[in-house]
Every structure is written in C-alpha cells, then in structure tokens.
Write an enzyme that holds these catalytic residues in place. Structure first.
Site, short mmCIF file in Angstrom:
data_model
loop_
_atom_site.label_atom_id
_atom_site.label_comp_id
_atom_site.label_asym_id
_atom_site.label_seq_id
_atom_site.Cartn_x
_atom_site.Cartn_y
_atom_site.Cartn_z
N HIS A 259 -0.98 2.12 5.31
CA HIS A 259 -2.17 1.52 4.69
C HIS A 259 -2.12 -0.02 4.89
O HIS A 259 -1.02 -0.45 5.15
CB HIS A 259 -1.69 1.72 3.16
CG HIS A 259 -2.98 1.36 1.99
ND1 HIS A 259 -3.28 0.16 1.81
CD2 HIS A 259 -3.87 1.96 1.60
CE1 HIS A 259 -4.28 0.24 1.09
NE2 HIS A 259 -4.49 1.49 0.97
N ASP A 310 -4.68 9.44 -0.02
CA ASP A 310 -5.17 10.72 0.43
C ASP A 310 -4.44 11.84 0.95
O ASP A 310 -4.85 12.99 1.08
CB ASP A 310 -6.20 10.21 1.89
CG ASP A 310 -7.28 9.57 1.71
OD1 ASP A 310 -8.19 9.93 0.68
OD2 ASP A 310 -7.63 8.36 2.05
#
Ligand code: CMC
Length: 374
Positions: A259, A310
């Site tokens: 991320h 996700d």
C-alpha cells in the site's frame, strides 16, 4: 521549479475533514471516528450519512435518509434498456461506468451545482449503483432484474437482488461491514480523480463516472478480482508456497499486497480477515481462507508486505456468492459514498486543481515544413 515526486507520493494536495489515515499506526478514521467503532454497531447507511453531513444521524434522520434512498432506487427505463443492450461478456466495471454516465444524461438536475441538488443526486447514485450491478448480473444470465424489497437496507437488498435470496444475519452483517470499510479512503486515485473533475465545476455525474474509470485498474479497485483469480489459480493451500516462489522469481506483483500509505498493515484487512474466516467456517469451506492466510504469512516473510483491503475482501465476497467480476463494482457501490462526500467538500471551497509538470523533453528544435522532413 521541481519538487517532483513520482506518483505524487506523500504530496499533500488539499485539506479535508472527511478521512484520516495514520499509515504508521495502522489507523483509518472517518470524520473523527476510528473505523473499528462502526463494525457491529452501525450500518452502512449511518456511515454514508456521517460522511456527507459530518455527523452521525439520529433515529429520525436515519429513517428519513433510508426512505430517500429507497425512493430513489428504481432505474430509469432507458438505463435498464442500455444494460440489456450491453453484450453479456462486457466488463461489469465498463457497464457501470457507462450506465452512471447515462444516469447523468437522464437527470434533469444533473448540472444544478448547489449542495442540496448535489445531495439529492448523491442519494440517487448511492441507490442506483447497486441496482445497475445487480440488474446487469441477472440480464447477462438471461433473467429479468429483481425489484428491491421494501424494508431491506442497501447491503441486504443488493445480495437479495443478485442472488434471488435474502442474506442471513451473518451474511448481511459481514457485507454491510465490508461496505463500511470501503466507504472512504482519503485521496486514493479514484477520489482524487473525482475531486479534480469536480474542481473544474463539471457536474457530480462527470466526477463519479471519472472516478469509476480510475477505480477499475488493477493497481486500485481492480485488485480484489485479481486476488480471487490468484487464489483460484493456486487452488489448494499446499500449493501456495511453490506458486509464490515461482511468481516472485518471475517478478510478478502479488495482488492484494502493499500500500502507498499503510506501511505497517491495513486496518481494514484485519476486519476482512475475520469475515473471510467466519464465512468460510459457516459454509464448511475454509480453503480460500487457509490459502489466503498462508499467502499472507509468506508475503510477509519474503517481501515484508502486508495485505491491503482487497486481499481478504476477495474471499469474503466469494463466500457471499458474488461473482468475481462484480467485486470491483461492489467496491464502487460503497466508495460512491466517499467520492460524493469529497465532491461536496471540494465544491464548498473550490479552487481548480491544476498542478505542474517538470518539463524534461527536448528544446530549441528548428521547425521543418512537411515537404522538407525525411
Ligand atoms: N507484490 C510484489 N511486490 C510489491 C507489491 C506487490 N503487491 N507491492 C509493492 N511491491 C514492491 C515493488 O516491487 C517495489 O519493490 P522494488 O522497490 O524492489 O522495486 C516496492 O514494493 C515498492 O512498490 P511501489 O510499486 O513503488 O509502491 P507504490 O506505493 O507505488 O504502490 C501499490 C502501491 C498498492 C500500487 C502496490 O503495492 C501494488 O501494486 N500492489 C498490488 C495491487 C493492489 O493490491 N492494489 C490495491 C491497493 S489498496 C486498495 C485500493 O486502492 O484499491
């Protein structure tokens, strides 16, 4: 003039009161509330109201809000006809992007710029995006779309319209919480896209259509579908290690990991991990969860990377009976709440978003007319 940062990493582009991310301390905060506060205690609709109005609704406000959403659900006939006209094999995100744009064409208020009109349009989008996704999912199977059921909230209605079966308590509570976890995330690529579009004083439909386009990519919302395809390709917990070794040797990017902002883990993944496990255990089908856990352990050992939102949303949605190619549209169903909040905030104190580029191309070239060029 420079200050260039690839991908605008760590650049503060604007001030916002909507969402705070503490990437070191693994925290996500909506309007001052840690997201953990909502899970099991608030519904998605309450969180949407909070994002748009800056405070949680009281009971009367929530009832009125839910009624407004329910009243806005029905799709214009032209949009259902458009969904019918889309080839069955169309990418659902492309269908959603097209249908949302069409909603704008058909909305007489589309270009009204005031906050009240934008709130009404945001309610229509919130109510209709799940209708578009569920309707297309049925139409492509040769079935007629189902009408929403009175009394069901957005999460339960979506699962009902998609599967022709109302969710049980576990399914409903997990899906509703997943929508809460995806609702907003500061200046992610699609939200930034929405704000850039709104900053030109283009209408809300243009901003949301543009945001859907940005969300579609596999580095952003599209990752959840790729995670499920990865798990299906691996097929069994015993195959995770050899698969990952090979994938990393091939310099493959492992979807659902890493991320830009969270460097010590994504707090949303902590909740989704629990959801994936609970649903797997309830179904007696823990294979996807087990594979995910193993991949998580190995990715940390080998790359020091943590799962993002996700990763466990993939097996969670799969266990809820959502088709894999609808995972990213489901992300949009939730995130339209955050996009709309950001567009409202942008317009409340607008300044055109227009950064600069550092020019690194050639200079001082001499022009040659067409006939003199090689
Ligand atoms: N698999 C393998 N290596 C990775 C991954 C990954 N998923 N993510 C980052 N890396 C490596 C990357 O190869 C690079 O290594 P090196 O410095 O040796 O070249 C290093 O980590 C930094 O990566 P980056 O691409 O510069 O990081 P970024 O901040 O630009 O990208 C990211 C962030 C999310 C795009 C990236 O981690 C990624 O591609 N992840 C997979 C796609 C994904 O899961 N996206 C969903 C993001 S979260 C929710 C959302 O926004 O929808």
């Amino acid at each position: 003039m420079s200050g260039f940062k690839a991908g605008l990493e760590d650049i503060v582009a604007l001030r916002s009161e909507i969402c705070f991310i503490d990437g070191q301390r693994r925290r996500l905060v909506y309007r001052g509330y840690d997201i953990g506060e909502f899970i099991g205690k608030a519904t998605f609709e309450e969180v949407v109201y909070l994002l748009w109005h800056g405070q949680l609704p009281n009971r009367a406000q929530l009832t009125a809000f839910r009624q407004q959403v329910a009243a806005a659900q029905e799709l214009p006939r032209e949009v259902t006809d458009l969904l019918r006209a889309c080839p069955k094999e169309s990418e659902p995100m492309a269908v959603l992007r097209t249908a949302v744009s069409a909603l704008g064409v058909l909305d007489p208020e589309a270009s009204s710029p005031d906050r009240e009109a934008n709130l009404r349009k945001a309610i229509r989008l919130l109510a209709r995006i799940p209708m578009i996704i569920a309707s297309f999912a049925r139409l492509r199977e040769g079935k007629e779309p189902l009408a929403p059921r009175a009394g069901l909230g957005l999460a339960a209605n979506f699962l009902y319209m998609l599967r022709d079966k109302e969710p049980d308590e576990l399914e409903w509570s997990i899906f509703d919480a997943a929508l809460i976890l995806h609702a907003d995330h500061e200046l992610n690529a699609s939200t930034f896209t929405a704000r850039v579009t709104a900053s030109t004083l283009a209408d809300l439909y243009s901003a949301i259509t543009a945001a859907i386009g940005a969300l579609k990519g596999p580095l952003h919302g599209g990752a959840n579908e790729q995670v499920m395809r990865t798990l299906m390709e691996i097929g069994d917990p015993s195959r995770v290690e050899p698969w990952l070794t090979q994938a990393l040797e091939n310099k493959q990017r492992i979807m659902g990991f890493g991320h830009r902002v969270y460097k010590t883990g994504d707090p949303r993944a902590d909740f989704l991990r629990q959801f994936s496990q609970k649903l797997g255990e309830a179904r007696g089908e823990t294979r996807w969860f087990e594979m995910s856990r193993r991949l998580e352990e190995l990715m940390y050992e080998r790359k020091g990377l943590y799962p993002n939102v996700d990763f466990y949303s993939a097996s969670t949605y799969y266990m809820l009976g959502i088709p894999v190619d609808l995972f990213t549209p489901v992300f949009a169903f939730s995130r339209v709440s955050g996009w709309s909040a950001h567009v409202l905030e942008q317009l409340a104190d607008n300044r055109l978003i227009r950064p600069r580029a550092e020019y690194v191309g050639p200079s001082e070239l001499t022009f040659r007319p067409l006939d003199e060029r090689d």
